[in-house]
Design a protein around this motif. Structure first.
Motif, PDB file in Angstrom:
ATOM      1  N   GLY A  27      -8.374   9.114  -0.454  1.00 40.85           N
ATOM      2  CA  GLY A  27      -7.795   8.084   0.419  1.00 40.85           C
ATOM      3  C   GLY A  27      -8.352   6.709   0.103  1.00 40.85           C
ATOM      4  O   GLY A  27      -7.611   5.724   0.068  1.00 40.85           O
ATOM      5  N   ILE A  28      -9.667   6.652  -0.168  1.00 40.43           N
ATOM      6  CA  ILE A  28     -10.283   5.353  -0.468  1.00 40.43           C
ATOM      7  C   ILE A  28      -9.679   4.768  -1.740  1.00 40.43           C
ATOM      8  O   ILE A  28      -9.329   3.582  -1.793  1.00 40.43           O
ATOM      9  N   ALA A  34      -3.898   0.035  -3.250  1.00 37.85           N
ATOM     10  CA  ALA A  34      -2.861  -0.649  -2.488  1.00 37.85           C
ATOM     11  C   ALA A  34      -3.269  -2.088  -2.196  1.00 37.85           C
ATOM     12  O   ALA A  34      -2.488  -3.015  -2.392  1.00 37.85           O
ATOM     13  N   ARG A  35      -4.518  -2.255  -1.757  1.00 42.56           N
ATOM     14  CA  ARG A  35      -4.975  -3.608  -1.455  1.00 42.56           C
ATOM     15  C   ARG A  35      -4.947  -4.484  -2.706  1.00 42.56           C
ATOM     16  O   ARG A  35      -4.542  -5.646  -2.666  1.00 42.56           O
ATOM     17  N   LEU A  36      -5.387  -3.891  -3.829  1.00 42.29           N
ATOM     18  CA  LEU A  36      -5.407  -4.667  -5.066  1.00 42.29           C
ATOM     19  C   LEU A  36      -4.002  -5.065  -5.501  1.00 42.29           C
ATOM     20  O   LEU A  36      -3.804  -6.056  -6.187  1.00 42.29           O
ATOM     21  N   ALA A  42      -1.334   3.219   2.972  1.00 48.12           N
ATOM     22  CA  ALA A  42      -1.529   4.126   4.096  1.00 48.12           C
ATOM     23  C   ALA A  42      -3.002   4.145   4.469  1.00 48.12           C
ATOM     24  O   ALA A  42      -3.853   3.690   3.718  1.00 48.12           O
ATOM     25  N   THR A  43      -3.279   4.701   5.626  1.00 49.54           N
ATOM     26  CA  THR A  43      -4.673   4.803   6.055  1.00 49.54           C
ATOM     27  C   THR A  43      -5.464   5.692   5.084  1.00 49.54           C
ATOM     28  O   THR A  43      -4.885   6.534   4.402  1.00 49.54           O
ATOM     29  N   LEU A  49      -3.794  14.275   6.353  1.00 49.20           N
ATOM     30  CA  LEU A  49      -2.513  14.551   7.003  1.00 49.20           C
ATOM     31  C   LEU A  49      -1.567  15.271   6.044  1.00 49.20           C
ATOM     32  O   LEU A  49      -0.902  16.238   6.393  1.00 49.20           O
ATOM     33  N   ASP A  50      -1.558  14.773   4.780  1.00 51.11           N
ATOM     34  CA  ASP A  50      -0.694  15.401   3.773  1.00 51.11           C
ATOM     35  C   ASP A  50      -1.051  16.871   3.614  1.00 51.11           C
ATOM     36  O   ASP A  50      -0.178  17.739   3.598  1.00 51.11           O
ATOM     37  N   LEU A  51      -2.350  17.121   3.488  1.00 52.40           N
ATOM     38  CA  LEU A  51      -2.785  18.497   3.263  1.00 52.40           C
ATOM     39  C   LEU A  51      -2.429  19.385   4.445  1.00 52.40           C
ATOM     40  O   LEU A  51      -1.940  20.503   4.260  1.00 52.40           O
TER      41      LEU A  51
END
Lengths: 318, 223, 691
Positions: A27-28, A34-36, A42-43, A49-51
């Motif tokens: 996730g990190i 995404a930020r870059l 997503a969080t 959640l996916d799993l």
């Protein structure tokens, strides 16, 4: 008897921690990417959640497949869990360290890959074969590169036992660190990128037949099987990051079970892995996917660097 | 501030990182990537000089360190990327020696460099550990720089090769004597700087004349 | 000694007698071939089964004999024929011989059992009696090679082994490729034998006897230059049989040509006779030599391992693929032996013992998994009548047991933990890493390079077996042969089961075999207990340095536990798993077709590209455009890889030989007078020289 029980309890805690931390690392990396890329993303808890969604979904089994297809997710996940038992994360030595050394770990990765590739071929689809073929070809250079990189530290510490390596490097003075470790680290970093299917070797985000490797292999998997395979591949990433962090910078590693050193160990581990995860995200953002036949050139760099690391260690001023 | 051993270790690690960047240059085919790696390499070299200057009290190296970081790690890379932008050639397409073979040959060069440096070091009884480890690596960087000039055809790659070679020279100078006399250092510096400027202009002209910066075409001048 | 129950004499008699009876007995049964078709078939079948029964029995005897020698710790010796001109023919089963005898006999048991079922298809089509005869003689000759206690007996049985192998290779002689393979084999092997003869004569010149015992006594008296000469003769002579690169070219031709049970024996044990010879000469007859011996052997080992596996990757013929893997594994074995030579030339006996142990353990393990794989390939060929894996596929459902055993063999040869291949590769890695203890530049360069290429070999082998196993057994059948396949008979499966079990057992309980093999190494290097220790629960430990170990049994049990855990945890967290079987997406077509699958050639293409410098592949694409530019009914793709050895080594040698032969032919005038003149001139010259 108490010692035996504590061995199991400590190991269980290690496995559980690794399991819990695994999706978070993923996730990190996604969030950082995404930020870059100026997205909100997503969080960082999205992988959990996916799993959990995949766990509850129905599994579709190809009618053309055999039992290999069905055991593959379990074998792959079990191999990763077994490796997670052997890799020092916050304390060294891990209780089961006598069970297998670094060669064992590398061959356990190979075992997982072997079954994953067979699982890809089992359904009889073109994509699966494509993925298996590419994965095995890339692994054929990556695996020796990895072995040489870790042997450099193994020879420094005089043992192939990972816990002993980490322990030695963290307890002895800096004089044991050798410039060849830099080369080995660089080699192992490229190996990490390749083994965990990151850009520029593989793109974990797309399903484009021209480029995909890992995703092609697991294309026919769904539901709980897919959840297990996803978890296994995320776990592989965490294991590689722990290897990078703890073999080359065993700072803050707990070498006894005093509460304070354990807390320091946890903090150091989280910090190191987070930094490495962000570096991986940076590399992924800064690079475009390489053409498949350019990938071996990159992997050759890893191989040559690792080989040089071992040779330099063995011939220069040791 | 720090003991000699820690500083030596720092120098060794930086030198090994420089070797890694050199290998990455060999492995790449993008001209822009060469330039960036060269900038990183020079920056690391500047750090080595800085360590030598601060750690061993050789203040004249400080000037060389600052010059390295300003000129080699900043000005030259910017100038070269401008040239690349202008001539619109971004990739090395054909090689004299392909990448995989190049990498293996460079690995051999490192071993060769070690076998060259070893007798010198042993004859001089250099007990200093840092020299023992850094000198072979710096000679290797020099040789790989020359190798890049042989293996690559684009003019920009040739410049990068030359510059890498010079970085190797500087590194070996730093490792053996903690820096040559300042005047020599600065002399080499301006030499290189002017060389890059001239070569940059050349590249631009070659490109204008031949529509390519592939140095093979220069052979046509014979006729 | 507390092993009074062990009766080596009885076991020895069982071994020799069993094979001899087995060889002869079926020949009697073929004679009574005068009744009607059915009875005659029954009689032939009975004869053949008796023959294989005897060979099974003899192999059991061999196993017992070798175990009793290994456990007793003292060699078993016999001498007979004292009136022979070269001294008595002596049998001397020491630790090394006993170990190799164990390998031969163990594989002999499995293959003999396999042969009961496998040879059924020959009945009525081929002369099975001759096959049984050759089979028994082949096994007997191999057993005698390792048991021989003097050079003359050794050379005789070595020759018998070579010749029976030749006949077994050309057993399916109507196939011209078999005949060609046979010729190539017999020529190459005789060059090897010639060198061995030279070597033994040189040794005998110093020892004044042909007995091995005498060779051992003079080992320190031989001058270094002669030592080197003997070393090189042994390396090339035995290397020819072992199939080292560049002397390997007969191997991929000969092994697939023979029937599969013979291929299993050839790959599993016959090529190991070369290894036996090397170990015998290098460590028993010769004093530790200069370090370049070890470096040379390591170089050959590395070349054999890497090139063997790379050529295997390009193969689509299942048995040829396995044959190339034999070259690879000989390379891995030689890494252990080369490292042992290297370490012993520096006087580090402990390190040398570990290295030799790694090599010998791989000899045993390779015999097990390669035997298993060849038997599995035999089952596949038996069921489908094709060796081309691009015509196979989907056999998992037709041959479930064969598939299971082949999977174990594939996993073992790919060195996956906790199987036996992993243990011996682990030991080889450890032995090589111990080389860092030796402060010598050449060693410190050779060791990392060897380690690197061993790692490369392991990874490529895994890729190759994913291909071999995946394309053969998984997916959809690619041809009618594969679709009509059927499972093999019980005896064949039983034999494969024995070997599969051995692969697992030697993996999870390495301690037993290693304690036996360390008796062999300590017979050369003295007590080497400190180099390697085996603890409880099968933990293998190298106590040197900071110590490193592996416990395959623990790995297996934890792996099993961790396979079950996700099943249970998944059930608790998300309930019972729901599955549905469905057809995979076929790119818009109604159903998926076998043609859509990856082929073996496609699978190995990336590796072919990566190593293009070695393969020098050329391909041809031919598209017949009959209908229109858009619909192409037939596309032919042909791929050729070029062997650098054929082109740059063998072709020049062959041409030079032919050119030389043309010159020599001139003396063949065809006139009787000139021949007489030759004899006369020779006589005069001899008289002049012998003056």
């Amino acid at each position: 008897m108490i010692e035996f029980a504590s061995t199991f309890i400590v190991s269980a805690i290690q496995i559980l921690l690794m399991l819990l931390a695994t999706p978070l690392v993923c996730g990190i990396i996604r969030k950082t990417k995404a930020r870059l890329q100026n997205r909100r993303g997503a969080t960082i808890f999205q992988p959990y959640l996916d799993l959990s969604k995949l766990m509850r979904k129905e599994v579709i089994i190809p009618s053309t497949s055999s039992w290999i297809f069905r055991i593959t997710p379990y074998v792959v996940l079990a191999s990763m869990l077994l490796i997670a038992l052997l890799v020092p994360t916050i304390f060294a030595p891990v209780p089961f360290h006598w069970m297998g050394d670094i060669i064992t770990i590398i061959y356990l990765f190979a075992a997982a890959r072997f079954f994953l590739a067979l699982g890809g071929l089992d359904a009889g689809s073109a994509f699966g074969g494509l993925g298996s073929s590419r994965e095995m070809s890339i692994a054929s250079i990556v695996e020796p590169a990895m072995m040489l990189a870790v042997f450099t530290t193994a020879v420094t510490a005089g043992s192939t036992d990972l816990s002993i390596i980490v322990n030695r490097l963290s307890t002895t003075q800096a004089s044991i660190i050798h410039p060849s470790h830099v080369l080995a680290f660089a080699g192992l970093f490229i190996v990490t990128i390749a083994e965990t299917g990151r850009l520029p070797v593989d793109n974990p985000g797309t399903h484009l037949e021209l480029t995909m490797i890992h995703e092609a292999m697991i294309l026919e998997y769904s539901g709980r099987y897919l959840a297990f395979l996803e978890l296994a591949s995320q776990m592989k990433l965490l294991i590689f990051l722990s290897l990078l962090a703890n073999m080359f910078a065993p700072v803050g590693m707990a070498i006894d079970t005093a509460p304070l050193s354990l807390i320091v160990g946890v903090a150091a581990f989280i910090l190191k892995v987070a930094i490495l995860a962000i570096v991986v995200a940076l590399v992924e953002t800064a690079n475009a996917k390489l053409r498949l036949f350019r990938v071996p050139e990159l992997l050759m760099v890893a191989f040559v660097l690792s080989l040089l690391a071992l040779i330099l260690y063995s011939i220069i001023g040791s | 501030m720090f003991d000699t051993q820690t500083i030596s270790l720092g120098i060794e690690i930086l030198a090994a990182t420089i070797l890694v960047t050199t290998f990455l240059i060999v492995s790449s085919r993008s001209l822009m990537f060469y330039v960036r790696l060269f900038a990183i390499q020079s920056f690391l070299l500047g750090l080595v000089a800085l360590l030598v200057a601060v750690g061993f009290g050789e203040t004249h190296i400080l000037i060389a360190a600052i010059l390295t970081i300003v000129v080699k790690a900043t000005v030259i890379p910017i100038a070269l990327s401008k040239v690349i932008d202008k001539i619109k050639v971004r990739k090395e397409i054909d090689f004299t020696i392909n990448i995989t073979t190049s990498l293996l040959l460079c690995a051999l060069l490192v071993i060769l460099a070690d076998s060259v440096a070893r007798p010198i070091l042993e004859a001089q009884r250099m007990s200093d550990l840092a020299v023992f480890k850094v000198l072979p690596m710096s000679i290797a960087v020099m040789m790989i720089g020359l190798f890049i000039m042989i293996a690559r055809k684009q003019a920009v790659s040739q410049i990068i090769g030359l510059l890498t070679m010079e970085n190797g020279v500087f590194l070996s100078g730093l490792s053996i004597t903690y820096g040559m006399p300042l005047i020599v250092e600065v002399g080499i510096f301006f030499d290189i700087f002017v060389a890059v400027l001239i070569l940059g202009v050349f590249v631009f002209r070659i490109n204008q004349t031949f529509d390519t910066i592939n140095v093979d075409t220069i052979r046509r001048l014979r006729h | 000694m507390g092993y009074s129950l062990a009766l080596p004499g009885f076991y020895f008699a069982l071994l020799i007698g069993g094979f001899s009876f087995g060889a002869v007995v079926s020949l009697f049964f073929v004679r009574s071939n005068n009744a009607n078709e059915l009875t005659s078939q029954f009689v032939i079948r009975l004869g053949k089964n008796l023959g294989f029964g005897f060979s099974t029995l003899a192999s059991l005897g061999g196993c017992a004999l070798s175990l009793s020698v290994l456990l007793a710790g003292s060699p078993y010796q016999l001498e007979f024929g004292r009136t022979l001109p070269f001294g008595p023919l002596s049998i001397n089963i020491d630790q090394l011989a006993a170990f190799f005898l164990a390998v031969i006999s163990f594989l002999g048991i499995a293959v003999s059992i396999y042969s009961f079922g496998y040879t059924n298809e020959f009945v009525g089509r081929r002369n099975i009696a001759v096959f049984v005869f050759l089979y028994n003689v082949f096994l007997l000759s191999m057993a005698l090679v390792v048991m021989a206690g003097n050079a003359i007996l050794f050379l005789i049985v070595w020759e018998v082994m070579s010749v029976t192998t030749y006949f077994l290779i050309i057993y399916e002689h109507e196939d011209s490729s078999s005949r060609k393979a046979g010729i190539l084999y017999i020529v190459m092997t005789h060059i090897g034998t010639a060198l061995l003869l030279v070597m033994f004569i040189t040794l005998a010149g110093f020892a004044h006897s042909f007995s091995f015992e005498a060779f051992r006594h003079v080992r320190t008296q031989i001058p270094p230059s002669v030592n080197t000469w003997i070393f090189l003769c042994a390396l090339v002579g035995f290397g020819m049989k072992a199939g080292i690169v560049p002397l390997h070219i007969w191997l991929p031709e000969a092994h697939p040509a023979a029937p599969s049970n013979v291929s299993a024996l050839m790959s599993g044990v016959m090529i190991k006779m070369g290894i036996y010879g090397m170990v015998r000469v290098f460590f028993d007859f010769l004093a530790p030599g200069p370090e370049w011996w070890g470096i040379l052997v390591l170089f050959i080992a590395v070349a054999s391992a890497v090139l063997g596996v790379l050529y295997a990757l390009m193969e689509h013929d299942l048995k040829r693929l396995l044959a190339f893997h034999s070259i690879e594994n000989i390379g891995i074995i030689l890494m252990g032996i080369g490292a042992a030579l290297l370490f012993s030339s520096f006087g580090s006996k402990t390190l040398a013992a570990v290295a030799l142990l790694a090599g010998l353990y791989h000899v045993l393990n390779h015999a097990m998994f390669k035997g298993l794989l060849f038997l599995g390939a035999g089952s596949v060929v038996h069921a489908t009548h094709t060796r081309n894996i691009d015509e196979l596929g989907g056999l998992a459902k037709k041959l479930p047991w064969t598939m299971f055993f082949f999977l174990i063999g594939s996993a073992a040869i790919s060195a996956l933990p906790p199987l036996n291949g992993f243990i011996s590769e682990w030991l080889t890695f450890q032995a090589l890493l111990l080389g860092f203890d030796i402060p010598d530049l050449a060693v410190r360069l050779a060791v990392p390079v060897t380690v690197a290429l061993l790692a490369l070999t392991g990874a490529l082998a895994a890729a190759c077996f994913v291909k071999a196993f995946g394309v053969t057994f998984l997916g959809l059948p690619r041809s009618a042969h594969a679709e009509k396949a059927h499972e093999s008979s019980f005896s064949m499966l039983f034999a494969m089961g024995i070997l599969a079990l051995a692969c697992v057992a030697f993996g999870i309980a390495p301690g037993i075999m290693i304690s036996l093999i360390s008796r062999v190494t300590s017979s050369f290097f003295g007590e080497s207990g400190s180099a390697l220790s085996v603890l409880n629960v099968g933990t293998l430990t190298i106590p040197r340095g900071a110590g490193s170990g592996v416990s395959p049994l623990m790995l297996l049990s934890l792996l099993a536990g961790l396979i079950i855990a996700p099943i249970v945890v998944g059930f608790v967290l998300a309930g019972k798993i729901r599955t549905r079987t469905a057809m995979i997406w076929a790119g818009g077509l109604e159903k998926v077709e076998p043609r859509m699958q990856y082929t073996a050639a496609g699978f190995s293409k990336p590796i072919r590209m990566i190593f293009s410098n070695i393969f020098r592949a050329t391909h041809e694409i031919e598209i017949s455009e009959e209908m229109s530019a858009f619909y192409k009914p037939q596309i032919r793709y042909e791929l050729k890889t070029e062997s650098i050895f054929q082109k740059y080594l063998y072709a020049p040698v062959r041409q030079t030989t032919i050119a030389a032969a043309k010159i020599v032919r001139r003396i063949q005038t065809g006139h009787i007078q000139s021949y007489l003149a030759y004899i006369f001139i020779t006589l005069i010259l001899l008289l002049l020289f012998a003056r």
